[in-house]
Design a protein around this motif. Structure first.
Motif, PDB file in Angstrom:
ATOM      1  N   SER A  39       4.524  50.441  12.108  1.00  0.00           N
ATOM      2  CA  SER A  39       4.615  51.685  12.855  1.00  0.00           C
ATOM      3  C   SER A  39       3.237  51.963  13.438  1.00  0.00           C
ATOM      4  O   SER A  39       2.290  51.230  13.194  1.00  0.00           O
ATOM      5  N   ALA A 100       7.252  55.935   5.984  1.00  0.00           N
ATOM      6  CA  ALA A 100       8.153  54.845   6.371  1.00  0.00           C
ATOM      7  C   ALA A 100       7.398  53.536   6.584  1.00  0.00           C
ATOM      8  O   ALA A 100       7.958  52.456   6.405  1.00  0.00           O
ATOM      9  N   ALA A 103       7.535  51.749   3.393  1.00  0.00           N
ATOM     10  CA  ALA A 103       8.856  51.647   2.757  1.00  0.00           C
ATOM     11  C   ALA A 103       9.191  50.221   2.344  1.00  0.00           C
ATOM     12  O   ALA A 103       9.819  50.000   1.313  1.00  0.00           O
TER      13      ALA A 103
END
Length: 150
Positions: A39, A100, A103
């Motif tokens: 990300s 996230a 994750a």
């Protein structure tokens, strides 16, 4: 007699161009996906508390390996984690990133992170696999990537 031949050549050229576009798109997609599921966020929103460099830029992070000292909630950023990272020369900074991003694989205290300087900013990767999990983009790059209403 010459005109039909030119039409065939033009048709073949158009067909060749149409075939070349998907091939080029596939190579772009594969190179983009090689960054894994990383990300991203802007450098100014993601990196803080680093040592002052000689230029006075307090966002400067050196490439190299960093040890995760602490993992906590990022203050004032719901859904974000804050990693405290310390380099081999003792320089330390905070990396705020979406939970996230971690994750797929946790980064507990004691883990090692590889930081690579890139044209767009910084790549944060697991030190053992070199797989990127977060990209800190220079603010100019981040602005360019934002969606703009037309």
């Amino acid at each position: 007699m010459f005109k039909p031949f030119l039409r065939q050549i033009a048709g073949i050229s158009i067909l060749a161009a149409a075939v070349a576009v998907p091939v080029h798109a596939d190579s772009f997609t594969s190179s983009a996906s090689s960054a894994g599921s990383a990300s991203s966020g802007s450098v100014s929103d993601s990196i803080s508390g680093s040592s002052k460099s000689s230029s006075g830029d307090d966002k400067k992070v050196a490439a190299g390996q960093y040890r995760v000292i602490d993992v906590a909630e990022a203050p004032g950023k719901p859904g974000a984690a804050r990693l405290t990272l310390r380099g081999e020369q003792g320089n330390q900074f905070f990396l705020d990133l979406p939970k996230a991003a971690l994750a797929e694989r946790a980064l507990p205290a004691g883990s090692m992170v590889q930081v690579n300087e890139r044209a767009y900013g910084y790549e944060f990767a697991y030190a053992d696999t070199r797989q990127a999990f977060f990209l800190a983009l220079n603010d100019e790059w981040q602005r360019e990537l934002r969606s703009h209403a037309i």
